[in-house]
Design a protein around this motif. Structure first.
Motif, short mmCIF file in Angstrom:
data_model
loop_
_atom_site.label_atom_id
_atom_site.label_comp_id
_atom_site.label_asym_id
_atom_site.label_seq_id
_atom_site.Cartn_x
_atom_site.Cartn_y
_atom_site.Cartn_z
N GLY A 1 0.78 -1.23 0.00
CA GLY A 1 0.00 0.00 0.00
C GLY A 1 0.81 1.27 0.00
N GLY A 2 2.14 1.18 -0.11
CA GLY A 2 3.00 2.36 -0.18
C GLY A 2 3.57 2.81 1.14
N LEU A 3 3.49 1.97 2.19
CA LEU A 3 3.96 2.36 3.50
C LEU A 3 5.38 1.84 3.73
CD1 LEU A 3 2.97 3.76 6.15
CD2 LEU A 3 2.41 1.45 6.99
N LEU A 4 6.29 2.74 4.15
CA LEU A 4 7.66 2.39 4.51
C LEU A 4 7.79 2.54 6.02
CD1 LEU A 4 10.65 1.75 3.86
CD2 LEU A 4 10.99 4.22 3.54
N CYS A 5 8.06 1.41 6.70
CA CYS A 5 8.18 1.41 8.16
C CYS A 5 9.64 1.21 8.55
CB CYS A 5 7.33 0.30 8.78
SG CYS A 5 5.56 0.47 8.50
N ILE A 6 10.09 1.96 9.55
CA ILE A 6 11.44 1.83 10.10
C ILE A 6 11.31 1.34 11.53
CG2 ILE A 6 13.63 2.97 10.53
CD1 ILE A 6 12.84 2.87 7.57
N TRP A 7 11.92 0.17 11.81
CA TRP A 7 11.84 -0.44 13.13
C TRP A 7 13.19 -0.34 13.83
CZ3 TRP A 7 6.95 -2.58 14.11
CH2 TRP A 7 6.13 -2.78 13.01
N GLY A 8 13.18 -0.31 15.15
CA GLY A 8 14.40 -0.27 15.91
C GLY A 8 15.13 -1.60 15.89
N GLY A 9 16.40 -1.58 16.30
CA GLY A 9 17.22 -2.78 16.24
C GLY A 9 16.86 -3.83 17.28
N ASP A 10 16.25 -3.43 18.39
CA ASP A 10 15.88 -4.38 19.43
C ASP A 10 14.51 -4.96 19.09
OD1 ASP A 10 15.61 -5.87 21.70
OD2 ASP A 10 15.21 -4.17 23.02
N MET A 11 14.51 -6.16 18.53
CA MET A 11 13.27 -6.78 18.07
C MET A 11 12.92 -8.02 18.86
SD MET A 11 12.42 -4.70 15.69
CE MET A 11 11.15 -5.55 14.78
N ALA A 12 13.55 -8.22 20.01
CA ALA A 12 13.27 -9.42 20.81
C ALA A 12 11.87 -9.34 21.40
CB ALA A 12 14.30 -9.57 21.92
#
Length: 470
Positions: free
Chosen positions: A324-335
């Motif tokens: 749908g055109g969404l760019l998400c940026i997630w943090g490095g801590d994904m636990a």
């Protein structure tokens, strides 16, 4: 000629009030053709096929009068599966898969028993025609993956150095079927197999055949949807359209492990040291540690389907793109497995975020390519969540790669020119086109760059694999 005779007999056997008392042996070909065209132009059917009473259907009025008589047109083959424009929840149009998925009442996707294949590459000649013998050595070579189709002896800017065959390459915009390892070994998925080609020696290094599920016939092996090399080049991760994830030891051609799978198509794979992240068509993002007995160490979900996934070079951020055109940026801590975690920043463009890549020499910068109803190349500052520069390419951007040693960005395009473009960007936001490379006849779906940055590899929907000198 056989079809014309059958139609003529139907006319002779039809009711008198349809065509009048006509005897088949007295109808000449010119009169017969003239009557067919006259009836087609007037809105009636060409033959005396029984029809319901009432006005003629609209399809007869819209059909060309000469189409029924042109046997060549009736044998036309489609170039690729049709694209479907589907309105997104926000009113924008997005590019969907070749066949819409259906969901049962329970909300989970229906099991994909049969892989969703694209058009299979084949010779343009029927098997029984004598103009091209099926058993010739030339045809056998042409059907082999990475078989040489053409080679340029004189190096010319904008022209490929070598053109190789890529039979059975799936023509799907949302796949990621080409990747180059740190040792210069290219992995290209063709159908349900992965072929390895050494870019340094120019020779085929072998193939990997992910085995089907127990009890499943070999010809129904899962079709590959994405693949990704580990950063040390020793392990190749393969994702399928059935949601399977497999880890392969390339040196020994051995399937090391099958990791917990998704419930839908695996749309993206990306490594962060020993951590592997995968994204699915249902929006789920899994974080896996293959060394652990229970490899699933974290999971989140984004609001829309995942079609691109990539860790930053420093491993501190993960970017996920959606249909749908969404760019998400997630943090490095994904636990931790949680569905409530939110990305640290989001950006939106008018089309799917499939072509994407982090800049290797400028922290926090990521480039994305617009789809067929957009066509813009954008560079985003993920710290501020803003677009720092953009360029309109007037074409679909299907793939995107950075060439670190050359300080340039490479994009693969669809209509109208199906070219590979090279952009100079030594210091962002400066971005300028350097040159275009033409040779593909259909959209350039996948790109890769060798470790030295001296060669670009492209695979297109025309079932061809090109090698370009930078």
């Amino acid at each position: 000629m056989t079809k014309s005779w059958k139609v003529e007999m139907n006319l002779a056997e039809g009711p008198a009030n349809d065509w009048g008392p006509i005897e088949a042996h007295r109808v000449s070909y010119k009169r017969f053709r003239r009557r067919i065209i006259r009836r087609s132009a007037s809105g009636g059917p060409a033959a005396s096929t029984p029809l319901a009473a009432g006005p003629p259907p609209a399809t007869w009025r819209q059909r060309e009068s000469s189409f029924q008589l042109h046997t060549v047109r009736q044998r036309l083959q489609l170039d690729s599966p049709p694209r479907i424009r589907e309105p997104a929840r926000d009113g924008r149009h997005r590019e969907t898969a070749n066949t819409p998925r259906s969901f049962p009442a329970g909300g989970r996707p229906a099991p994909e028993n049969t892989p969703q294949q694209g058009w299979v590459w084949k010779a343009a000649f029927p098997e029984h025609e004598g103009a091209y013998q099926a058993g010739t050595d030339e045809r056998r070579r042409a059907l082999q993956p990475f078989a040489l189709l053409d080679e340029t002896k004189t190096r010319q800017q904008g022209k490929s150095v070598m053109k190789l065959a890529a039979p059975s390459l799936l023509n799907d915009y949302y796949t990621h079927l080409l990747d180059c390892s740190c040792e210069g070994v290219l992995a290209l998925a063709l159908g349900s197999s992965v072929y390895l080609w050494n870019s340094q020696t120019g020779a085929l290094a072998g193939s990997l055949d992910p085995s089907p599920q127990p009890g499943l016939a070999r010809h129904r092996a899962p079709s590959i949807s994405c693949l990704s090399w580990s950063r040390d080049g020793g392990v190749l991760c393969i994702g399928t359209r059935q949601g399977e994830i497999q880890l392969w030891d390339v040196e020994h051609k051995r399937n090391m492990r099958c990791l917990p799978s998704h419930l839908s198509v695996v749309r993206g794979l990306s490594w962060n040291q020993h951590l592997l992240s995968s994204g699915s068509a249902l929006g789920g993002i899994h974080h896996l540690d293959p060394r652990a007995p229970e490899p699933l160490v974290g999971a989140v979900v984004q609001a829309e389907e995942v079609c691109g996934l990539q860790w930053s070079p420093g491993g501190d951020r993960l970017a996920s793109g959606s249909t749908g055109g969404l760019l998400c940026i997630w943090g490095g801590d994904m636990a931790g497995i949680t569905w409530s975690r939110q990305p640290i920043s989001t950006m939106r463009q008018p089309s799917a975020v499939k072509a994407m890549g982090w800049c290797p020499w400028q922290r926090g910068m990521i480039a994305t390519g617009g789809g067929w109803n957009d066509g813009d190349l954008r560079v985003w500052d993920t710290d501020s969540g803003t677009c720092v520069t953009s360029a309109n390419t007037n074409s679909q951007i299907c793939s995107l790669r950075w060439a670190q040693k050359k300080k340039c960005l490479v994009t693969g395009h669809g209509l109208p020119d199906h070219q590979v473009s090279c952009w100079s960007c030594p210091v962002l936001p400066a971005l300028g086109p350097v040159y275009r490379m033409s040779g593909h006849s259909q959209r350039v779906l996948h790109l890769a760059v060798n470790p030295e940055g001296s060669q670009i590899f492209s695979a297109g929907a025309d079932q061809q694999f090109h090698i370009w000198d930078v």
